[in-house]
Design an enzyme around this catalytic site. Structure first.
Site, PDB file in Angstrom:
ATOM      1  N   VAL A  33      23.423  33.578 -28.912  1.00 31.56           N
ATOM      2  CA  VAL A  33      24.963  34.301 -29.436  1.00 31.56           C
ATOM      3  C   VAL A  33      25.432  33.860 -30.771  1.00 31.56           C
ATOM      4  CG1 VAL A  33      25.062  35.175 -27.513  1.00 31.56           C
ATOM      5  CG2 VAL A  33      26.320  32.543 -27.253  1.00 31.56           C
ATOM      6  N   LYS A  50      14.830  25.309 -17.798  1.00 32.75           N
ATOM      7  CA  LYS A  50      15.765  25.328 -18.938  1.00 32.75           C
ATOM      8  C   LYS A  50      16.602  23.983 -18.157  1.00 32.75           C
ATOM      9  CE  LYS A  50      19.233  27.090 -22.240  1.00 32.75           C
ATOM     10  NZ  LYS A  50      19.700  29.202 -21.607  1.00 32.75           N
ATOM     11  N   GLU A  68      14.185  34.344 -24.042  1.00 30.95           N
ATOM     12  CA  GLU A  68      14.719  34.217 -22.473  1.00 30.95           C
ATOM     13  C   GLU A  68      15.037  35.013 -21.652  1.00 30.95           C
ATOM     14  OE1 GLU A  68      18.575  32.102 -23.337  1.00 30.95           O
ATOM     15  OE2 GLU A  68      18.204  30.907 -21.777  1.00 30.95           O
ATOM     16  N   CYS A 123      16.590  28.416 -25.877  1.00 34.35           N
ATOM     17  CA  CYS A 123      17.671  28.294 -26.170  1.00 34.35           C
ATOM     18  C   CYS A 123      19.034  26.948 -25.983  1.00 34.35           C
ATOM     19  CB  CYS A 123      18.371  29.557 -25.758  1.00 34.35           C
ATOM     20  SG  CYS A 123      19.412  31.071 -26.252  1.00 34.35           S
TER      21      CYS A 123
HETATM   22  C1  ACM Z   1      21.712  30.546 -23.977  1.00 31.52           C
HETATM   23  O1  ACM Z   1      21.794  29.294 -24.183  1.00 31.52           O
HETATM   24  N1  ACM Z   1      21.502  31.479 -23.980  1.00 31.52           N
HETATM   25  C2  ACM Z   1      22.525  30.374 -25.527  1.00 31.52           C
END
Ligand code: ACM
Length: 253
Positions: free
Chosen positions: A170, A108, A38, A143
């Site tokens: 994370v 996203k 990402e 993510c």
């Molecule tokens: C994330 O969506 N970068 C944890």
């Protein structure tokens, strides 16, 4: 076909150096499908729209186009995260590029933490692209979309054989969940996570690597694996049950 998830450490705010590194990685990785993290061109931890806007560009911008050109030149299908500008809107996006199909952009859907101060919520929805030369149907999520089983489910219901997941993960939870997303949808899931830390405004975020290609039974296949997308298409697992035709959506909220 061969799939690779490429884990590296983008340099925060150094879009030229990151793009150069990505183009070199694409050139040296002899896989049909290459998934990168990402926001791989810009780095991650922006705190404001003004800051993210400095590193965002349209999909026909020079850095994204360098990645698209590398995909075309080397005959690869590449999925790579970047900060996208579209007019006044900013998205946390992934470009999807291969020689034999139009370039697409996934934006996203679910924004994580301070991304909310930087980006607009994605409006592309979950879509699947057909890649003729690989006989592959590819879906993309980014993510934090992993926390929403609807994301992978929607992609699978729309025919994805493989879900590419550019990520900057994370937490310690995701390695428990990603294989489940693969199993419950009978799809491959290619998670490209980054490494390293970024500091901004006195706060540090650390990304925990462990990139992985998950098989459709949830197995860890490694960061480079031979996969067979056709194997995901029959959703039955015995002579009677089929995880898609057995669904009872009338009872689901
Ligand atoms: C994330 O969506 N970068 C944890």
């Amino acid at each position: 076909m061969r799939c690779s998830v490429l884990q590296f450490t983008p340099i925060f705010r150094d879009i030229d150096a990151n793009t150069e590194a990505i183009v070199a990685l694409i050139a040296s990785t002899h896989s049909d499908l290459i998934v990168l993290p990402e926001l791989a061109t810009s780095g991650y931890f922006f705190l404001s729209r003004d800051e993210a806007a400095q590193y965002a560009e349209p999909v026909d911008g020079e850095h994204v186009q360098a990645i698209v050109n590398a995909a075309h030149e080397h005959g690869r299908l590449v999925v790579c995260g970047f900060a996208e500008r579209d007019g006044d809107a900013l998205y946390n996006s992934a470009v999807i590029a291969a020689p034999d199909m139009p370039t697409r952009t996934y934006r996203k859907t679910h924004l994580f933490y301070k991304e909310r101060f930087c980006f607009d919520e994605g409006d592309s929805g979950f879509f699947v692209v057909n890649v003729p030369h690989l006989d592959l149907n590819l879906g993309t999520m980014i993510c934090y979309d992993w926390r929403f089983p609807e994301a992978a489910r929607t992609l699978a219901l729309r025919g994805a054989d493989v879900i590419a997941a550019p990520s900057n993960l994370v937490t310690e939870l995701w390695p428990r969940v990603m294989p489940t997303r693969a199993i419950e949808n009978k799809v491959y899931l290619a998670v490209a996570n980054r490494e390293g830390s970024e500091e901004n405004g006195g706060e540090v975020v650390s990304f925990n690597g462990r990139s992985m290609i998950y098989g459709y039974n949830g197995d860890e296949l490694g960061r480079e694996a031979e996969i067979d997308p056709k194997q995901t298409r029959a959703k039955s697992f015995n002579s009677i049950n089929d995880i898609f035709t057995d669904r009872r959506p009338e009872f689901y909220a």
